[in-house]
Design a protein around this motif. Structure first.
Motif, PDB file in Angstrom:
ATOM      1  N   ALA A 117      18.661  22.258  22.552  1.00  0.00           N
ATOM      2  CA  ALA A 117      17.644  22.487  21.539  1.00  0.00           C
ATOM      3  C   ALA A 117      16.517  21.471  21.681  1.00  0.00           C
ATOM      4  O   ALA A 117      16.752  20.273  21.853  1.00  0.00           O
ATOM      5  CB  ALA A 117      18.270  22.400  20.155  1.00  0.00           C
ATOM      6  N   LYS A 118      15.277  21.965  21.604  1.00  0.00           N
ATOM      7  CA  LYS A 118      14.087  21.114  21.696  1.00  0.00           C
ATOM      8  C   LYS A 118      13.156  21.467  20.545  1.00  0.00           C
ATOM      9  O   LYS A 118      12.864  22.636  20.312  1.00  0.00           O
ATOM     10  CB  LYS A 118      13.368  21.339  23.026  1.00  0.00           C
ATOM     11  N   SER A 119      12.674  20.437  19.827  1.00  0.00           N
ATOM     12  CA  SER A 119      11.850  20.706  18.649  1.00  0.00           C
ATOM     13  C   SER A 119      10.398  20.284  18.792  1.00  0.00           C
ATOM     14  O   SER A 119       9.578  20.643  17.945  1.00  0.00           O
ATOM     15  CB  SER A 119      12.454  20.009  17.422  1.00  0.00           C
ATOM     16  N   ASP A 120      10.035  19.540  19.823  1.00  0.00           N
ATOM     17  CA  ASP A 120       8.667  19.057  19.979  1.00  0.00           C
ATOM     18  C   ASP A 120       7.735  20.250  20.219  1.00  0.00           C
ATOM     19  O   ASP A 120       7.921  20.994  21.191  1.00  0.00           O
ATOM     20  CB  ASP A 120       8.592  18.092  21.165  1.00  0.00           C
ATOM     21  N   PRO A 121       6.712  20.449  19.378  1.00  0.00           N
ATOM     22  CA  PRO A 121       5.822  21.594  19.565  1.00  0.00           C
ATOM     23  C   PRO A 121       4.981  21.519  20.830  1.00  0.00           C
ATOM     24  O   PRO A 121       4.437  22.529  21.274  1.00  0.00           O
ATOM     25  CB  PRO A 121       4.936  21.562  18.305  1.00  0.00           C
ATOM     26  N   ARG A 122       4.890  20.313  21.425  1.00  0.00           N
ATOM     27  CA  ARG A 122       4.092  20.184  22.646  1.00  0.00           C
ATOM     28  C   ARG A 122       4.807  20.734  23.865  1.00  0.00           C
ATOM     29  O   ARG A 122       4.180  20.938  24.906  1.00  0.00           O
ATOM     30  CB  ARG A 122       3.740  18.716  22.889  1.00  0.00           C
ATOM     31  N   LEU A 123       6.111  20.962  23.763  1.00  0.00           N
ATOM     32  CA  LEU A 123       6.835  21.521  24.897  1.00  0.00           C
ATOM     33  C   LEU A 123       6.345  22.943  25.142  1.00  0.00           C
ATOM     34  O   LEU A 123       6.408  23.801  24.266  1.00  0.00           O
ATOM     35  CB  LEU A 123       8.340  21.519  24.625  1.00  0.00           C
ATOM     36  N   GLU A 124       5.837  23.175  26.328  1.00  0.00           N
ATOM     37  CA  GLU A 124       5.267  24.470  26.673  1.00  0.00           C
ATOM     38  C   GLU A 124       6.004  25.026  27.884  1.00  0.00           C
ATOM     39  O   GLU A 124       6.129  24.365  28.913  1.00  0.00           O
ATOM     40  CB  GLU A 124       3.773  24.334  26.957  1.00  0.00           C
ATOM     41  N   TYR A 125       6.484  26.216  27.735  1.00  0.00           N
ATOM     42  CA  TYR A 125       7.265  26.854  28.787  1.00  0.00           C
ATOM     43  C   TYR A 125       6.433  27.946  29.436  1.00  0.00           C
ATOM     44  O   TYR A 125       5.615  28.601  28.795  1.00  0.00           O
ATOM     45  CB  TYR A 125       8.545  27.456  28.204  1.00  0.00           C
ATOM     46  N   GLY A 126       6.672  28.131  30.719  1.00  0.00           N
ATOM     47  CA  GLY A 126       5.942  29.145  31.457  1.00  0.00           C
ATOM     48  C   GLY A 126       6.785  30.366  31.746  1.00  0.00           C
ATOM     49  O   GLY A 126       7.945  30.491  31.332  1.00  0.00           O
ATOM     50  N   GLN A 127       6.196  31.293  32.504  1.00  0.00           N
ATOM     51  CA  GLN A 127       6.840  32.564  32.796  1.00  0.00           C
ATOM     52  C   GLN A 127       8.143  32.378  33.556  1.00  0.00           C
ATOM     53  O   GLN A 127       9.079  33.156  33.402  1.00  0.00           O
ATOM     54  CB  GLN A 127       5.871  33.441  33.598  1.00  0.00           C
TER      55      GLN A 127
END
Length: 457
Positions: free
Chosen positions: A163-173
């Motif tokens: 689980a990750k809660s930091d909103p800056r974490l951005e995942y790609g396709q």
């Protein structure tokens, strides 16, 4: 059916508009009224780790700006307007701009089947524009619900993640871990378009593990999705509210899409988790509008799809602009947020979706009944907990039409085909096929058409 036509705008220079892709059966002629509108182009802050600050709008730019114009000439992929765009108000270099051919009637207009918009596809669509100098009779709905910014897709079924809660974490396709962010006033890149952070008014996607998507935003903020039971916060953040009350009254926006949910490593059947689409834009101008309890004007956000894993957030309500001197009948006006999705099994503990924010209704006079309009936010979905509902939208009473949408004065305009003149194909029977899905009967002087006959939509 669809009564408007749409084309993407790639360049504006003074009175000259260069077109890109168009809707099917696109046609335009001198004297047509067209709406030019900037659909996207805001700037946001992607640096903050604070959930309520990440993705907030720092500059609206030209997003939401619009102007009504008359076509003076048409030549292949260019359109010449009778007047230039005011002060470079629209700029396709800074976001998506489209030109919408308005449906115009000189006499009364009857709506006999549902009128809808072409759904927004990233270039064109999402707008209904109907103008008449007479009475608009609503025998059915004028409905742009779910035709605004699209909701985000659920994540792929990738490997299990912490689980990750930091909103800056951005995942790609390629990550296949988090739900996709809902669309809004900012373009989403496939290299970082997934994750719980909200991008402008688009809802954030659910983060791993099985977080629910956030609701889209408009006048009201979207609700936050819930997390897996006893996990840290992984639900998508709700789309940011647009400061529509403070912004230029001539700006109009579509509702933001809800974020998609995060699927597990081994998703269950029917594990859709897609976010709901936002509501589109409806602009109606008439001398009088007549409706009933069986009809109305709607720009609601769409409910998200239920799931066994992380569920999607609801779409935000869109915008209705109603300019009329008189209204009769108890017809409803709605720009409501869509509901966030629940899990098929509440006991599963997988994340539920947040509700979509309410939209905007702008009207020139009070509605005849106090319960005839709604800009409510959508309900949050449920797992063991209930996701947050979307915030309420607003109703704005106008003394007059916004300047950019005021009736067009044709006096002195040099047109290749001027007002009152018709092509030969229109004179035979008083009918004209405006689009493949809609037949419009226009007032005519032919063998079966008579001046003053109502337009049938």
């Amino acid at each position: 059916g669809v009564v408007n036509q749409y084309a993407a705008v790639t360049q504006i220079r003074g009175k000259t508009v260069t077109l890109g892709g168009t809707s099917d059966s696109w046609s335009l002629r001198p004297s047509d009224q067209v709406l030019l509108i900037q659909m996207t182009g805001a700037a946001i802050d992607r640096s903050s780790s604070v959930p309520g600050e990440y993705g907030r709008i720092t500059d609206l730019g030209r997003a939401g700006c619009c102007e009504l114009h008359v076509v003076s000439a048409v030549d292949a992929a260019t359109v010449t307007l009778a007047q230039p765009i005011a002060d470079e108000r629209l700029d396709p270099r800074r976001g998506k701009v489209q030109i919408v051919r308005a449906f115009c009637g000189a006499e009364d207009v009857h709506v006999k089947q549902k009128v809808k918009a072409l759904p927004w596809n990233g270039e064109i669509g999402g707008v209904i524009a109907i103008f008449t100098e007479g009475t608009l009779s609503l025998g059915d709905h004028v409905d742009a619900s779910g035709q605004g910014f699209p909701g985000g897709l659920a994540s792929g079924s990738g490997p299990a993640r912490n689980a990750k809660s930091d909103p800056r974490l951005e995942y790609g396709q390629q990550d296949r871990a988090a739900g996709w962010k809902g669309a809004g006033l900012v373009a989403i890149d496939r290299e970082w378009g997934a994750g719980r952070g909200a991008m402008a008014n688009g809802g954030g996607g659910g983060n791993p593990f099985v977080g629910g998507g956030g609701g889209g935003g408009h006048a009201g903020p979207g609700g936050m999705g819930t997390s897996y039971v006893n996990e840290r916060e992984t639900g998508g953040l709700g789309g940011h509210a647009l400061r529509v009350a403070d912004a230029d009254a001539d700006r109009i926006f579509m509702g933001g899409g809800g974020g998609g949910g995060a699927l597990s490593a081994q998703p269950q059947p029917e594990a859709s988790g897609r976010g709901g689409d936002g509501g589109g834009i409806v602009i109606v101008r008439a001398r009088c509008i007549v409706g009933s309890s069986e009809s109305g004007i709607r720009a609601n956000g769409r409910n998200a799809e239920a799931a066994y894993d992380g569920a999607g957030g609801g779409g935000a309500g869109g915008t209705i602009v109603l300019v009329a001197q008189e209204r009769r009948g108890a017809f409803a006006m709605e720009a409501r947020g869509g509901s966030g999705a629940s899990n098929h099994s509440y006991a599963s503990g997988d994340g539920a979706g947040g509700g979509g924010g309410g939209g905007v209704i702008r009207a020139t006079a009070p509605l005849p009944f106090p319960d005839s309009w709604s800009t409510s936010g959508g309900k949050g979905g449920r797992n063991a907990d209930e996701a947050l509902a979307g915030g309420a939208g607003i109703m704005v009473m106008l003394e007059d039409a916004p300047l950019s949408l005021s009736p067009v004065d044709l006096a002195g305009v040099d047109l290749a085909v001027g007002p009152g003149k018709r092509r030969e194909s229109e004179k035979s029977n008083g009918t004209l096929d405006e689009t493949p899905s809609t037949t419009v009967g226009r007032p005519g002087q032919g063998s079966t058409g008579r001046m003053g006959e109502p337009v049938q939509v």
